[in-house]
Design a protein around this motif. Structure first.
Motif, PDB file in Angstrom:
ATOM      1  N   CYS A  91     -18.378  -7.715   8.349  1.00  0.00           N
ATOM      2  CA  CYS A  91     -17.790  -6.234   8.468  1.00  0.00           C
ATOM      3  C   CYS A  91     -16.633  -6.245   7.414  1.00  0.00           C
ATOM      4  N   ASP A  92     -16.579  -5.147   6.659  1.00  0.00           N
ATOM      5  CA  ASP A  92     -15.663  -4.794   5.542  1.00  0.00           C
ATOM      6  C   ASP A  92     -14.932  -3.722   6.152  1.00  0.00           C
ATOM      7  N   VAL A  93     -13.653  -3.822   6.016  1.00  0.00           N
ATOM      8  CA  VAL A  93     -12.345  -2.976   6.643  1.00  0.00           C
ATOM      9  C   VAL A  93     -11.462  -2.776   5.593  1.00  0.00           C
ATOM     10  N   ALA A  94     -11.207  -1.424   5.092  1.00  0.00           N
ATOM     11  CA  ALA A  94     -10.336  -1.073   3.974  1.00  0.00           C
ATOM     12  C   ALA A  94      -9.452   0.010   4.474  1.00  0.00           C
ATOM     13  N   PHE A  95      -8.138   0.036   3.903  1.00  0.00           N
ATOM     14  CA  PHE A  95      -7.429   1.412   4.120  1.00  0.00           C
ATOM     15  C   PHE A  95      -6.497   1.439   2.991  1.00  0.00           C
ATOM     16  N   ASP A  96      -6.002   2.704   2.664  1.00  0.00           N
ATOM     17  CA  ASP A  96      -4.986   3.036   1.609  1.00  0.00           C
ATOM     18  C   ASP A  96      -3.710   3.102   2.369  1.00  0.00           C
ATOM     19  N   PRO A  97      -2.701   2.211   2.249  1.00  0.00           N
ATOM     20  CA  PRO A  97      -1.169   2.357   2.879  1.00  0.00           C
ATOM     21  C   PRO A  97      -0.557   3.731   2.350  1.00  0.00           C
ATOM     22  N   GLY A  98      -0.958   4.238   1.326  1.00  0.00           N
ATOM     23  CA  GLY A  98      -0.321   5.520   0.706  1.00  0.00           C
ATOM     24  C   GLY A  98      -0.902   6.771   1.516  1.00  0.00           C
ATOM     25  N   GLN A 114       0.735   1.523  -3.104  1.00  0.00           N
ATOM     26  CA  GLN A 114      -0.154   1.645  -4.222  1.00  0.00           C
ATOM     27  C   GLN A 114      -1.445   0.756  -3.946  1.00  0.00           C
ATOM     28  N   ALA A 115      -1.491  -0.319  -3.226  1.00  0.00           N
ATOM     29  CA  ALA A 115      -2.516  -1.245  -3.208  1.00  0.00           C
ATOM     30  C   ALA A 115      -3.377  -0.976  -2.027  1.00  0.00           C
ATOM     31  N   LYS A 116      -4.724  -0.795  -2.259  1.00  0.00           N
ATOM     32  CA  LYS A 116      -5.701  -0.722  -0.913  1.00  0.00           C
ATOM     33  C   LYS A 116      -5.763  -2.006  -0.280  1.00  0.00           C
ATOM     34  N   LEU A 117      -5.696  -2.091   0.848  1.00  0.00           N
ATOM     35  CA  LEU A 117      -6.016  -3.251   1.717  1.00  0.00           C
ATOM     36  C   LEU A 117      -7.323  -3.212   2.212  1.00  0.00           C
ATOM     37  N   THR A 118      -7.859  -4.682   1.881  1.00  0.00           N
ATOM     38  CA  THR A 118      -9.245  -4.769   2.599  1.00  0.00           C
ATOM     39  C   THR A 118      -9.353  -6.128   3.259  1.00  0.00           C
ATOM     40  N   ALA A 119     -10.046  -6.171   4.011  1.00  0.00           N
ATOM     41  CA  ALA A 119     -10.493  -7.377   4.960  1.00  0.00           C
ATOM     42  C   ALA A 119     -12.025  -7.408   5.163  1.00  0.00           C
ATOM     43  N   ASN A 120     -12.630  -8.819   5.091  1.00  0.00           N
ATOM     44  CA  ASN A 120     -13.819  -9.063   5.378  1.00  0.00           C
ATOM     45  C   ASN A 120     -14.132  -9.838   6.462  1.00  0.00           C
TER      46      ASN A 120
END
Length: 129
Positions: A91-98, A114-120
């Motif tokens: 599972c890949d999860v991503a979000f943009d704190p902006g 500015q940084a997109k955060l991701t997790a696998n």
């Protein structure tokens, strides 16, 4: 996470290699997931088992500040009961704190915005014998 170990749809007989799409809505969370299902194998060991490959995607509307989720699941189900025997999920999860900040949420500093955060996330489950 339960949708990662769930085979949605009616009990329609399916052929090897057959593909079908499903949708699961979680109204309490305001989320909807698209699930592409494929029958991958039939294993006649003891009780018959059916291998299913699923591609799961959280539907996010434009401008929505929710994380995206894309997962693949390869699972084995008992043909007679639908009981889950084992499953492997990636599972890949991503979000943009902006986006969260723009929606009125708080982030700690400008660099985080500015940084997109991701997790696998990888999950293996099986029935205990």
């Amino acid at each position: 996470m339960i949708i990662l170990f769930f085979l949605p749809d009616d009990p329609t007989a399916r052929a090897m290699g057959e593909k079908w799409d499903s949708k699961v809505s979680l109204p309490s969370l305001g989320e909807t997931y698209n699930i592409a299902n494929t029958i991958q194998s039939v294993v006649p060991i003891g009780a018959m088992e059916v291998g299913v490959h699923q591609e799961i995607t959280r539907r996010v509307k434009d401008g929505e500040s929710r994380p995206t989720l894309k997962a693949t699941a390869d699972s084995l189900f008992a043909a007679a009961t639908g009981k889950l025997i084992k499953s492997r999920v990636d599972c890949d999860v991503a979000f943009d704190p902006g986006q969260i900040a723009a929606a009125g949420g708080k982030t700690r500093n400008a660099k985080q915005e500015q940084a997109k955060l991701t997790a696998n996330i990888k999950i293996d489950i099986a029935l205990v014998k």
